[in-house]
Design an enzyme around this catalytic site. Sequence first.
Site: not given
Lengths: 256, 381
Positions: B125, B244, B342
């Site tokens: 975090a 990384e 589509g």
Amino acid sequence: MGKVIACYKWVPDEADIKINSDHTIDLSKAKWKISDYDKNAIEAAVQAAQVLEGKAVSLTFGGANAKSSLKDALSRGPDEACWINSDLASEADGFVTATVLAAAVRKMEDVSLVICAEGASDTYARQITPRLGAELDWPVITSVSNISINGNTIRAERQLDDCIQTVEAELPAVISVLPEVNDAPLPSLKAVIAASKKPVTELGDKDLGITDLTSKTRVQSQKAYVMIRKNIIFTEGDALDQVKELVGNLKKEGIL
Amino acid sequence: MDRILPFTDEHKMFREAFGKFLDKEAVPYYDQWEKNGTVPRDFFKKMGDKGYISVWLPEEYGGPGGDLLYMIIQTEEYTARGLNGIFVRLHGDVIAPYIYRIGTEEQKKLWLPLAAKGEKIFAIAMSEPDAGSDLANLQAKAVKDGDYYVLNGNKAFISNGMLADMIIVAARTDFEAKPHKGVSLFLVETANLEGFSRKRHNKIGLNAQDTAELSFVDCRIPQEALLGEENRGFFYLMEKLQQERLVAAVNALGQARRSLDVTIPYVQQRKMFGKTLAKFQNTQFELAKMATEIEMAQSFIDQLTIEHMADKTLTKEVSMAKYYCCELASRVSTKCLQFFGGYGVCEEFPISRQFVDTRFLSILAGASEVQLVIVAREMGL
């Protein structure tokens, strides 16, 4: 305490085999691999060696390109590998292969059990196990779907067409296993890395002291089998009519 | 053209085994994981049982002791199957290395085997609602109180955030120091942590990835959970960026290749105006251009990989690679989707997932703009 030998064959990957327009087979683009069913034989040998507190040994009879198979086999759990490196392998029939493998088994000391797959994924000739048993004069159990070992006795379940037959034999013995015998797990990374540190014995066919290594059969030609399809599509009427017509035609062909 | 990376027999065997593992354990379930918004814990355990997590981790800590090429192979095999939201790599190859590098022996012995076995899941975090790329500005704070730190703050865009059993949290511990000198890292266990809560972000793609917003209110963290030295957190976070960024580039390039790979068979069978799309020159030129860019990037990445493994400093080059490959992946998926018309925006067609997933790449793990700032700085600008 004996050794358990897993025999395997280095074969072209069937997914890479190309069929030429004249139905000849093109193996030039094929990657090679351990025959799928042989992976079950290797796993069975590893498990049996644990029960017997012995060593599992992978054994293959192949030409120079089979060298690539050794680490692959060892990554699946055997303690050591033995490679009979011979150009004869590519043309070998069941007689030659079984003779060579039996000589290699005799050369190893203290072998309790030899495990093969029921057949190889290229030819599926199902020759090696009975021939190997005859060469070694050991009991043979084929079509094995379950194994248990107690002391010097092997008990095996044989998966036959209409029943499961349970048989026992004294070790040493030769058996052939079906894919149902185990899940043949994928190797862990640790096992892949450890494979290169395990011992490999390389022998030539001349090291085995065999006098007659002439194939008893010769391959005259090898062509793809072509299934001719009729491509009949029943379109008339509703689904019920179409099914009735399909069943009627199958009856007419003698299939139903 | 053969690749220049020194793949050994072991690497090739591992590629085959790992690919088969993914085909069996991930591919059949991945659509459901996308719907569930998470990869199940059980998958981490299956990976761990095979020794496929933290492939670099030495045996003494429960790993197999492989090299970087095994990580490259894993990344390529995930992306070749469009398994873009499985972040076991983040857990095992980005976060666990922090503990290996700067943890105490006790922390290493506790956490690394659990990581390698997949028994505990890790997150990191750093980002906050108001601090993403400008990490030095982070606001979360940890104040020493006896044998504990008291943690307060909010974190955002945290990958593996909902599943995580342990989160490395970056928080400010010195409020007088210059911004990048007062940050520390903590190994925060989430189980029974009073004052901790988390909430899933609803994203446009990478849906199998459980990205979360975290909140810490007066959470008491034992002082033994400090990772590395106090106030050196910012430097620790910067130390491994070269690898990384390189692996992020490998991942992006793999996703670009996947987009092209799912498009080629489609244009070969889709007919329009009486011929297949593949027969139109526009299709040929566009796909040929994309294939060229991918192969050129592959050569650059492979060269960087070799030099990185030889411990060379490649600050500018890995930022170039990260920037270029991430932009390339997004561009390729956008252009490829156009060929599907589509169908391209229908979930049944894998290009639709490629389109949304690749859009994340130039934002994650250092946005493109951050990479360009680094490149420009290295150019002396």
